[in-house]
Design an enzyme around this catalytic site. Sequence first.
Site, PDB file in Angstrom:
ATOM      1  N   SER A 190       0.855  -1.195   0.000  1.00 45.20           N
ATOM      2  CA  SER A 190       0.000   0.000   0.000  1.00 45.20           C
ATOM      3  C   SER A 190       0.881   1.232   0.000  1.00 45.20           C
ATOM      4  CB  SER A 190      -0.879   0.001   1.256  1.00 45.20           C
ATOM      5  OG  SER A 190      -1.524   1.252   1.419  1.00 45.20           O
ATOM      6  N   TYR A 250      -1.869   0.300  10.636  1.00 43.21           N
ATOM      7  CA  TYR A 250      -1.919  -0.145   9.241  1.00 43.21           C
ATOM      8  C   TYR A 250      -0.656   0.298   8.501  1.00 43.21           C
ATOM      9  CZ  TYR A 250      -3.702  -0.865   4.469  1.00 43.21           C
ATOM     10  OH  TYR A 250      -3.875  -1.280   3.168  1.00 43.21           O
TER      11      TYR A 250
HETATM   12  P1  NAP Z   1     -11.570  -6.053   0.806  1.00 37.85           P
HETATM   13  O1  NAP Z   1     -12.547  -5.881  -0.290  1.00 37.85           O
HETATM   14  O2  NAP Z   1     -12.036  -5.802   2.209  1.00 37.85           O
HETATM   15  O3  NAP Z   1     -10.905  -7.505   0.708  1.00 37.85           O
HETATM   16  C1  NAP Z   1     -10.060  -7.990   1.726  1.00 37.85           C
HETATM   17  C2  NAP Z   1      -9.856  -9.475   1.542  1.00 37.85           C
HETATM   18  O4  NAP Z   1      -8.969  -9.946   2.562  1.00 37.85           O
HETATM   19  C3  NAP Z   1     -11.162 -10.256   1.673  1.00 37.85           C
HETATM   20  O5  NAP Z   1     -11.200 -11.256   0.706  1.00 37.85           O
HETATM   21  C4  NAP Z   1     -11.061 -10.855   3.066  1.00 37.85           C
HETATM   22  O6  NAP Z   1     -11.732 -12.118   3.119  1.00 37.85           O
HETATM   23  C5  NAP Z   1      -9.555 -11.081   3.172  1.00 37.85           C
HETATM   24  N1  NAP Z   1      -9.152 -11.234   4.567  1.00 37.85           N
HETATM   25  C6  NAP Z   1      -9.181 -10.329   5.572  1.00 37.85           C
HETATM   26  N2  NAP Z   1      -8.790 -10.893   6.711  1.00 37.85           N
HETATM   27  C7  NAP Z   1      -8.514 -12.202   6.430  1.00 37.85           C
HETATM   28  C8  NAP Z   1      -8.079 -13.314   7.195  1.00 37.85           C
HETATM   29  N3  NAP Z   1      -7.843 -13.203   8.534  1.00 37.85           N
HETATM   30  N4  NAP Z   1      -7.897 -14.489   6.589  1.00 37.85           N
HETATM   31  C9  NAP Z   1      -8.119 -14.622   5.255  1.00 37.85           C
HETATM   32  N5  NAP Z   1      -8.543 -13.617   4.468  1.00 37.85           N
HETATM   33  C10 NAP Z   1      -8.738 -12.418   5.063  1.00 37.85           C
HETATM   34  O7  NAP Z   1     -10.327  -5.064   0.624  1.00 37.85           O
HETATM   35  P2  NAP Z   1      -9.266  -4.911  -0.585  1.00 37.85           P
HETATM   36  O8  NAP Z   1      -9.128  -3.462  -0.835  1.00 37.85           O
HETATM   37  O9  NAP Z   1      -9.567  -5.806  -1.723  1.00 37.85           O
HETATM   38  O10 NAP Z   1      -7.941  -5.369   0.181  1.00 37.85           O
HETATM   39  C11 NAP Z   1      -7.046  -6.339  -0.346  1.00 37.85           C
HETATM   40  C12 NAP Z   1      -5.628  -5.950  -0.004  1.00 37.85           C
HETATM   41  O11 NAP Z   1      -5.309  -4.709  -0.631  1.00 37.85           O
HETATM   42  C13 NAP Z   1      -5.338  -5.744   1.485  1.00 37.85           C
HETATM   43  O12 NAP Z   1      -4.072  -6.294   1.791  1.00 37.85           O
HETATM   44  C14 NAP Z   1      -5.296  -4.233   1.625  1.00 37.85           C
HETATM   45  O13 NAP Z   1      -4.508  -3.829   2.724  1.00 37.85           O
HETATM   46  C15 NAP Z   1      -4.695  -3.859   0.295  1.00 37.85           C
HETATM   47  N6  NAP Z   1      -4.909  -2.471  -0.142  1.00 37.85           N
HETATM   48  C16 NAP Z   1      -6.160  -1.960  -0.276  1.00 37.85           C
HETATM   49  C17 NAP Z   1      -6.306  -0.636  -0.686  1.00 37.85           C
HETATM   50  C18 NAP Z   1      -7.666   0.005  -0.830  1.00 37.85           C
HETATM   51  O14 NAP Z   1      -7.764   1.238  -0.859  1.00 37.85           O
HETATM   52  N7  NAP Z   1      -8.721  -0.740  -0.984  1.00 37.85           N
HETATM   53  C19 NAP Z   1      -5.176   0.141  -0.961  1.00 37.85           C
HETATM   54  C20 NAP Z   1      -3.922  -0.435  -0.824  1.00 37.85           C
HETATM   55  C21 NAP Z   1      -3.793  -1.737  -0.427  1.00 37.85           C
HETATM   56  P3  NAP Z   1     -12.689 -12.622   4.298  1.00 37.85           P
HETATM   57  O15 NAP Z   1     -13.167 -11.398   5.039  1.00 37.85           O
HETATM   58  O16 NAP Z   1     -13.779 -13.343   3.583  1.00 37.85           O
HETATM   59  O17 NAP Z   1     -11.811 -13.512   5.119  1.00 37.85           O
END
Ligand code: NAP
Length: 246
Positions: A133, A146
């Site tokens: 990120s 975070y």
């Molecule tokens: P999201 O829609 O909330 O998806 C998060 C995913 O992580 C879900 O599939 C969730 O699955 C899984 N997860 C969370 N805790 C978990 C656990 N304990 N075990 C297994 N799976 C788990 O958010 P996203 O934006 O796609 O996030 C994905 C990644 O991108 C993360 O690492 C986040 O930090 C990173 N990111 C996001 C952004 C942003 O602005 N959205 C920016 C930079 C980086 P379940 O809840 O079903 O377990």
Amino acid sequence: MQAISLEGKTAIVTGASSGIGKATARALAEAGVRVAGGARRTERLETEIALPLDVMDPESCARFVAEAVERLGGAVDILFNNAGLALGRAPFTESSEEDEAAVFGTNVTGLVRITRLCLPHIRDGGHVVNMGSVAGRQAYEGGATYIAAKFAERGFTYALREDLLGRPIRITTVDAGMVDTEFSLVRFKGDEEKARAVYEGVQPMVAEDIADCVMFALTRPWHVNVDEIVVKATQQASGGRIHREA
Ligand code: NAP
């Protein structure tokens, strides 16, 4: 530079039930990759092989990797370490033991654990992609745990690059700015109004934009290792600086 084909390869995607993980799993499948996806909400997984996974739980991780590897035919070409989350946007003085454990346990310990468990099964020519990120590159207020977790993810990626040197495995971190997924809903613990406000007056990136970045890194010719991709919404200069249209 010609893109290489991923047809017939195998992949493990963590956090494949939503957002970036789901979009990337779909892009991989469209490229002919057999994908094993894991998440806690298994009912939301659309991958060919859909398995329960809680990256916070060592036994769940061990079971997930063992079954994924077996069902993928004994070896893995691509690991996308994507599962992650943030909790809260308050000053660190309001942090709690529980939130800290979840943020570090998911983004850092979970990612390190899954990598350790997968590495013995990653075939020569394999590729590990970690979801980082912009929070892991520059601090902004109200995101201390975070930010620390994503800095750690980037540090781990750099260190693994050193340790894997000489082995035929590539490694990439994709460091994204704001992406419209369920990330903010999770961060604000289900408060839809607060989650919506994050994207007000801005055109954020969508999950498919990040899937494109992952696919770019994966499809470079073998002699090219894309170490880092930093990608932000055009209206976002840094983690904390966003230009919002009135
Ligand atoms: P999201 O829609 O909330 O998806 C998060 C995913 O992580 C879900 O599939 C969730 O699955 C899984 N997860 C969370 N805790 C978990 C656990 N304990 N075990 C297994 N799976 C788990 O958010 P996203 O934006 O796609 O996030 C994905 C990644 O991108 C993360 O690492 C986040 O930090 C990173 N990111 C996001 C952004 C942003 O602005 N959205 C920016 C930079 C980086 P379940 O809840 O079903 O377990």
